[in-house]
Design an enzyme around this catalytic site. Sequence first.
Site, PDB file in Angstrom:
ATOM      1  N   ILE A  16      30.320  53.706  19.917  1.00 18.77           N
ATOM      2  CA  ILE A  16      31.519  54.510  19.699  1.00 18.77           C
ATOM      3  C   ILE A  16      32.622  53.625  19.160  1.00 18.77           C
ATOM      4  O   ILE A  16      32.991  52.621  19.789  1.00 18.77           O
ATOM      5  CB  ILE A  16      31.989  55.178  21.012  1.00 18.77           C
ATOM      6  CG1 ILE A  16      30.859  55.994  21.648  1.00 18.77           C
ATOM      7  CG2 ILE A  16      33.213  56.048  20.764  1.00 18.77           C
ATOM      8  CD1 ILE A  16      31.171  56.465  23.066  1.00 18.77           C
ATOM      9  N   ASP A  76      38.110  45.556  14.614  1.00 20.95           N
ATOM     10  CA  ASP A  76      39.010  46.413  13.847  1.00 20.95           C
ATOM     11  C   ASP A  76      38.205  46.929  12.660  1.00 20.95           C
ATOM     12  O   ASP A  76      37.850  46.159  11.762  1.00 20.95           O
ATOM     13  CB  ASP A  76      40.217  45.600  13.375  1.00 20.95           C
ATOM     14  CG  ASP A  76      41.222  46.424  12.577  1.00 20.95           C
ATOM     15  OD1 ASP A  76      40.899  47.574  12.196  1.00 20.95           O
ATOM     16  OD2 ASP A  76      42.331  45.917  12.317  1.00 20.95           O
ATOM     17  N   ASN A 103      34.609  57.451  15.588  1.00 23.44           N
ATOM     18  CA  ASN A 103      35.780  58.103  16.159  1.00 23.44           C
ATOM     19  C   ASN A 103      37.097  57.446  15.751  1.00 23.44           C
ATOM     20  O   ASN A 103      38.150  58.088  15.790  1.00 23.44           O
ATOM     21  CB  ASN A 103      35.656  58.088  17.692  1.00 23.44           C
ATOM     22  CG  ASN A 103      36.934  58.505  18.379  1.00 23.44           C
ATOM     23  OD1 ASN A 103      37.322  59.668  18.365  1.00 23.44           O
ATOM     24  ND2 ASN A 103      37.619  57.535  18.991  1.00 23.44           N
ATOM     25  N   TYR A 169      47.046  61.942   5.850  1.00 26.94           N
ATOM     26  CA  TYR A 169      46.064  62.152   6.911  1.00 26.94           C
ATOM     27  C   TYR A 169      45.072  63.241   6.495  1.00 26.94           C
ATOM     28  O   TYR A 169      43.859  63.079   6.682  1.00 26.94           O
ATOM     29  CB  TYR A 169      46.762  62.545   8.214  1.00 26.94           C
ATOM     30  CG  TYR A 169      45.796  62.785   9.346  1.00 26.94           C
ATOM     31  CD1 TYR A 169      45.067  61.735   9.899  1.00 26.94           C
ATOM     32  CD2 TYR A 169      45.588  64.067   9.860  1.00 26.94           C
ATOM     33  CE1 TYR A 169      44.162  61.953  10.931  1.00 26.94           C
ATOM     34  CE2 TYR A 169      44.687  64.287  10.895  1.00 26.94           C
ATOM     35  CZ  TYR A 169      43.979  63.220  11.426  1.00 26.94           C
ATOM     36  OH  TYR A 169      43.081  63.440  12.440  1.00 26.94           O
ATOM     37  N   LYS A 173      40.909  62.927   6.056  1.00 28.84           N
ATOM     38  CA  LYS A 173      39.914  63.738   6.765  1.00 28.84           C
ATOM     39  C   LYS A 173      39.101  64.593   5.797  1.00 28.84           C
ATOM     40  O   LYS A 173      37.931  64.897   6.061  1.00 28.84           O
ATOM     41  CB  LYS A 173      40.605  64.600   7.827  1.00 28.84           C
ATOM     42  CG  LYS A 173      41.127  63.785   9.010  1.00 28.84           C
ATOM     43  CD  LYS A 173      40.014  62.965   9.657  1.00 28.84           C
ATOM     44  CE  LYS A 173      40.468  62.163  10.842  1.00 28.84           C
ATOM     45  NZ  LYS A 173      39.376  61.391  11.477  1.00 28.84           N
ATOM     46  N   VAL A 202      44.561  68.498  19.760  1.00 31.45           N
ATOM     47  CA  VAL A 202      44.044  67.789  20.932  1.00 31.45           C
ATOM     48  C   VAL A 202      45.168  66.898  21.454  1.00 31.45           C
ATOM     49  O   VAL A 202      45.714  66.084  20.704  1.00 31.45           O
ATOM     50  CB  VAL A 202      42.823  66.917  20.592  1.00 31.45           C
ATOM     51  CG1 VAL A 202      42.262  66.291  21.862  1.00 31.45           C
ATOM     52  CG2 VAL A 202      41.762  67.724  19.863  1.00 31.45           C
TER      53      VAL A 202
END
Length: 270
Positions: A16, A76, A103, A169, A173, A202
């Site tokens: 992850i 990173d 993620n 952003y 995405k 979220v």
Amino acid sequence: MSVFNASRLLGKTVLITGASAGIGAATAVLFAKGGANLILLARRADALKGVAEAAAKAHKDSGVQQGGKIATLQVDVSDKSQVATILDKIPQDLRNVDVLVNNAGFVHGVDRVGTINADDIDAMFATNVIGLIAVTQVFVPEFKARKNGLIINLGSIAGLEAYAGGSIYCATKAAVRAFGTALRKELVDTPIRVTEIQPGMVETEFSIVRFRGDKAAADKVYEGIEPLTAEDIAEEIVWVAARPPHVNIAELFVLPVNQASPTSVHRESK
């Protein structure tokens, strides 16, 4: 079947990125509870240690006998040289990764085109897009060689519908979605699966980062609505990983009940 004792998770190794907080941290704990092994990546070593401890406790408390091995790597993903050494840093007994959860990602600001800081543009693309691609490139050959693997990319409602004040952003995405769609087609003749999780609102430290530490501004984003939690999205990620090997959940779009789009949100008055 409970995702917590799903036999398909037992002994699997899950890597992850962005695992030090929020969705990444919640996902780590839930996978550990389901009997998986974990490789947790993030920039913040101290925060990673806390997540690893929480995941270890969840595994112990679950009573599951398999899994429970946990490694943390300070990486990173926006630094190509660090990504290139990931395989060398993974302990040998966790080398065969079964599930990659991409993620790591963030947003800075609500500035509009013409006033956006160039460094913010570079940083968001470096982590959200280039970093995700770089990590995926490390593991696709591994998955192909073993004829096994699941790639779960964290997308967003922002990749489906752009909104004012989020141009960069949203662009990152949308790029994640395009990359994942192309990758799924490239891997169609293999057993490797590719999934994108697309959450709506979220409540994590995501908005605090967006507003550069201004918690009051971040809290206003969620006023009058019950948003999703990191644990909600973690459940969806783990559920995807627990599907039978012939089942690929290509996209999973998840919203709080009072959100219909980035700008269509019903808020209860105080």
